[in-house]
Structure formats: C-alpha cells, structure tokens
Write an enzyme that holds these catalytic residues in place. Structure first.
Site, PDB file in Angstrom:
ATOM      1  N   MET A 188       0.844  -1.194   0.000  1.00  0.00           N
ATOM      2  CA  MET A 188       0.000   0.000   0.000  1.00  0.00           C
ATOM      3  C   MET A 188       0.888   1.257   0.000  1.00  0.00           C
ATOM      4  O   MET A 188       0.433   2.353   0.321  1.00  0.00           O
ATOM      5  CB  MET A 188      -0.937  -0.008   1.207  1.00  0.00           C
ATOM      6  N   LEU A 244       6.774   3.151   1.321  1.00  0.00           N
ATOM      7  CA  LEU A 244       7.669   1.996   1.446  1.00  0.00           C
ATOM      8  C   LEU A 244       8.810   2.256   2.432  1.00  0.00           C
ATOM      9  O   LEU A 244       9.328   3.366   2.523  1.00  0.00           O
ATOM     10  CB  LEU A 244       8.247   1.655   0.074  1.00  0.00           C
ATOM     11  N   HIS A 245       9.182   1.205   3.135  1.00  0.00           N
ATOM     12  CA  HIS A 245      10.287   1.283   4.086  1.00  0.00           C
ATOM     13  C   HIS A 245      11.190   0.069   3.892  1.00  0.00           C
ATOM     14  O   HIS A 245      10.991  -0.730   2.970  1.00  0.00           O
ATOM     15  CB  HIS A 245       9.762   1.378   5.526  1.00  0.00           C
ATOM     16  N   GLU A 246      12.153  -0.062   4.796  1.00  0.00           N
ATOM     17  CA  GLU A 246      13.158  -1.118   4.662  1.00  0.00           C
ATOM     18  C   GLU A 246      12.523  -2.523   4.663  1.00  0.00           C
ATOM     19  O   GLU A 246      13.048  -3.443   4.055  1.00  0.00           O
ATOM     20  CB  GLU A 246      14.201  -0.935   5.785  1.00  0.00           C
ATOM     21  N   HIS A 254       9.675  -3.349   3.190  1.00  0.00           N
ATOM     22  CA  HIS A 254       9.290  -3.584   1.796  1.00  0.00           C
ATOM     23  C   HIS A 254      10.537  -3.818   0.936  1.00  0.00           C
ATOM     24  O   HIS A 254      10.533  -4.677   0.051  1.00  0.00           O
ATOM     25  CB  HIS A 254       8.536  -2.373   1.226  1.00  0.00           C
ATOM     26  N   GLY A 258       5.374  -9.788   4.228  1.00  0.00           N
ATOM     27  CA  GLY A 258       6.099  -9.729   5.500  1.00  0.00           C
ATOM     28  C   GLY A 258       5.345 -10.457   6.602  1.00  0.00           C
ATOM     29  O   GLY A 258       4.109 -10.418   6.668  1.00  0.00           O
ATOM     30  N   SER A 283       4.499   1.239   8.009  1.00  0.00           N
ATOM     31  CA  SER A 283       4.237   2.576   7.449  1.00  0.00           C
ATOM     32  C   SER A 283       3.562   3.448   8.490  1.00  0.00           C
ATOM     33  O   SER A 283       3.690   4.672   8.480  1.00  0.00           O
ATOM     34  CB  SER A 283       3.345   2.458   6.208  1.00  0.00           C
TER      35      SER A 283
HETATM   36  O1  PAF Z   1      -0.033  -5.730   3.508  1.00  0.00           O
HETATM   37  C1  PAF Z   1      -0.486  -4.831   2.771  1.00  0.00           C
HETATM   38  O2  PAF Z   1       0.157  -3.795   2.533  1.00  0.00           O
HETATM   39  C2  PAF Z   1      -1.880  -4.989   2.183  1.00  0.00           C
HETATM   40  O3  PAF Z   1      -2.731  -5.629   3.063  1.00  0.00           O
HETATM   41  C3  PAF Z   1      -1.877  -5.677   0.804  1.00  0.00           C
HETATM   42  C4  PAF Z   1      -1.389  -7.109   0.905  1.00  0.00           C
HETATM   43  C5  PAF Z   1      -0.995  -4.907  -0.163  1.00  0.00           C
HETATM   44  C6  PAF Z   1      -3.298  -5.714   0.236  1.00  0.00           C
HETATM   45  O4  PAF Z   1      -3.816  -4.434   0.067  1.00  0.00           O
END
Ligand code: PAF
Length: 308
Positions: free
Chosen positions: A40, A43-45, A47, A157, A196
């Site tokens: 979503m 983004l951080h470390e 991701h 994760g 996040s």
């Molecule tokens: O973990 C997330 O960021 C969300 O739940 C996902 C898997 C992208 C679905 O929207």
C-alpha cells in the site's frame, strides 16, 4: 545504478509490460519468472527486503502500490494513510524493480462489486475479529492483483502473519498458481517492527511502543525455557508488561496455533505441541493514541524462535 522501473497505471498497461518482459527474458540467465510484492506504498526497509528477495529469486520483479479502500473499516485511517509516490518510486528504482503497478481506486473498482473473496476459519480471531471485513478486502484485492499480474511468487512480511495465513489458505483452496513466500519481520535496531504507520507516533509513543517487541522477546524465552508454562500465563505476562505503559491501549494479546490460528487450552502447558513439533504465534495489537500497531512472534516449539 539500476534503470528506473516502468510504471503502469492501468490493468491493460501492466499486463502488456509483464507479457513483454516475460517474452524478452525467456531463456535468459535469470529466467522470466515474476516475483511480485503487493503493497500500500509509503515503502520502508521492510518492503525493500521483500523486493530484494523477489529480485534474487526471479528474473522479473513487480511491485504494486495501492491503498485498498475495501480493507479499511468506516472508522479506520484510509483518508490519512501515509502516501508518498515519489519516494516510493525512488526506492523501487534503487531496488531494481522492473514494473510498478500504481492503479487508481476507479481502475481497480470501476463498477459496483458483486464478488468478494472471503476466507473463513483463520480470519475469526486477532485482526479478523477486531477489524470486521478487513480480510475480505485483503483477499479480494490480492486475488484481483494476482489475476492482473500473474506472478509466480508473491512476497509478504510476517509482521502481518494473519494476512500470510489467510492468503496461503486462499491460494491453496482456490488452486491459484502462485507461491506465497513469507519473509521475516524487519525491525529497527531498538526492536520496533517497521510499519508505514510508525510515522504517526510521537517521540514518547514511539519510545513506549518498544514494550511490544520486548514483551514478545521475554515471552518467547519463557515458552522456550519453561516446560510447564501455560498459554494463560504467557498472555497474562505480556498483557501485564504492556499495561505498565500508560500510553498503551491493548486491542488483543493472543497465543494461538500457527498457521491454523486456533486457540489453545489456556490452562494446559504446551507439551503436546512440543512433542508434535507444532508452531504457535504470540500476536498482539496495541494502540498508542490513534495509532494501532501489530507485532508477533512465531515459534516452532522444536526449534529456535522465528521472526522475533
Ligand atoms: O499488507 C499490505 O500492505 C496490504 O494488506 C496488501 C497485501 C498490499 C493488500 O492491500
């Protein structure tokens, strides 16, 4: 320096880009399998670690950034969920992502939706109980993303351990041709699990939030070293430590089997599970002000603790 990722904002564009890359890389050294990281954004470390693993294991790395409205409840933080497209695209470029899918809500949900993917059983407790409808929203959007991107592997994760269990069940029950790859929780040096939502925490709340990883570590050590300890004692110990923090408001603290997410007899020690080599999850959700944090430790009772 890696090349900038190709950006697709429509379903047709992302399908075209992936098809082209698959054709170009067929027979190439790293192959043409697609490793996919759905996110979503903001983004951080954590991701970044998923993207690095996807890139190591696949010839093509795809990332989606979509704040999925249908997984937020009416009083949740959809409107204020942090967003930063520019920084996200910079991180994607640094990590050598090939394709970024950045759809709008209109692109993903153009008409009234009549189909929902609902996974039962594993959604009954933890966040499934305190966020009604949340996992229907997650399973529905992830199914759509899998149909659009058609990945070989998808990386998630373990901080969202229940999400991983739900998606594994969905993929298995619906015979989806994709492998879910769970990846370890990434933590700050002081133990706070990356999220996040950490950006919402004040300095004081952030300091107090360290009680989460600390109490999980202490409880994991107890489970490992005290053969007679019961689920009730573990949950009471963690609850007591968290309640000692004046800013913390507990949503849940639970010890369940993993990955089934079924309750344990609160008064019975874990010897049956130890003998069968089963796993448990100690999971918690705690609010600091209006920020709700989750964290967990998954322990295989025959091995060292995982993910703490
Ligand atoms: O973990 C997330 O960021 C969300 O739940 C996902 C898997 C992208 C679905 O929207």
């Amino acid at each position: 320096m890696n090349a900038s990722p190709q950006i697709a904002r429509t379903i047709a564009e992302v399908r075209g880009l992936i098809e082209r890359l698959r054709a170009e890389r067929a027979g190439g050294e790293s192959g043409n399998e697609v490793g996919f990281v759905p996110t979503m954004g903001y983004l951080h470390e954590g991701h970044a670690s998923l993207l690095r693993r996807a890139r190591r294991e696949n010839g093509i790395t795809a990332l989606s950034i979509f704040v999925n409205p249908i997984q937020f409840g009416p009083n949740e933080d959809l409107e204020r969920y942090p967003r930063s497209e520019e920084a996200d695209l910079e991180l994607a470029a640094r990590e050598g992502v090939d394709v970024v899918f950045l759809p709008s809500a209109q692109e993903m949900y153009p008409a009234q939706r009549r189909t929902t993917v609902a996974v039962t059983g594993v959604t009954e407790r933890l966040c499934g109980a305190s966020r009604p409808g949340h996992f229907d929203g997650v399973a529905t959007v992830v199914s759509k993303l899998f149909n659009i991107v058609k990945p070989d592997k998808a990386y998630f994760g373990a901080k969202d351990a229940q999400q991983v269990a739900v998606l594994q069940k969905m993929v298995s029950d619906l015979n989806m041709d994709v492998r879910i790859v769970p990846c370890p929780i990434v933590r700050e040096a002081d133990g706070l699990a990356l999220s996040s939502r950490n950006v919402y925490l004040s300095e004081e709340q952030r300091r107090e939030a360290l009680v989460l990883s600390r109490s999980l570590r202490e409880a994991s050590a107890r489970i490992e070293s005290e053969a007679e300890v019961t689920p009730e004692q573990i949950v009471a110990g963690v609850t007591g430590s968290i309640q000692a923090s004046p800013l913390a408001q507990i949503d849940y603290v639970e010890l369940l089997t993993f990955p089934e997410l079924q309750p344990l007899d609160p008064k019975r020690d874990l010897s049956d599970l130890r003998d069968s080599g089963g796993s448990v999850i100690l999971a918690l959700a705690v609010k600091f002000g209006s920020t709700r944090l989750i964290d967990n430790a998954i322990l295989n009772l025959k091995e060292a603790p995982l993910h703490v």
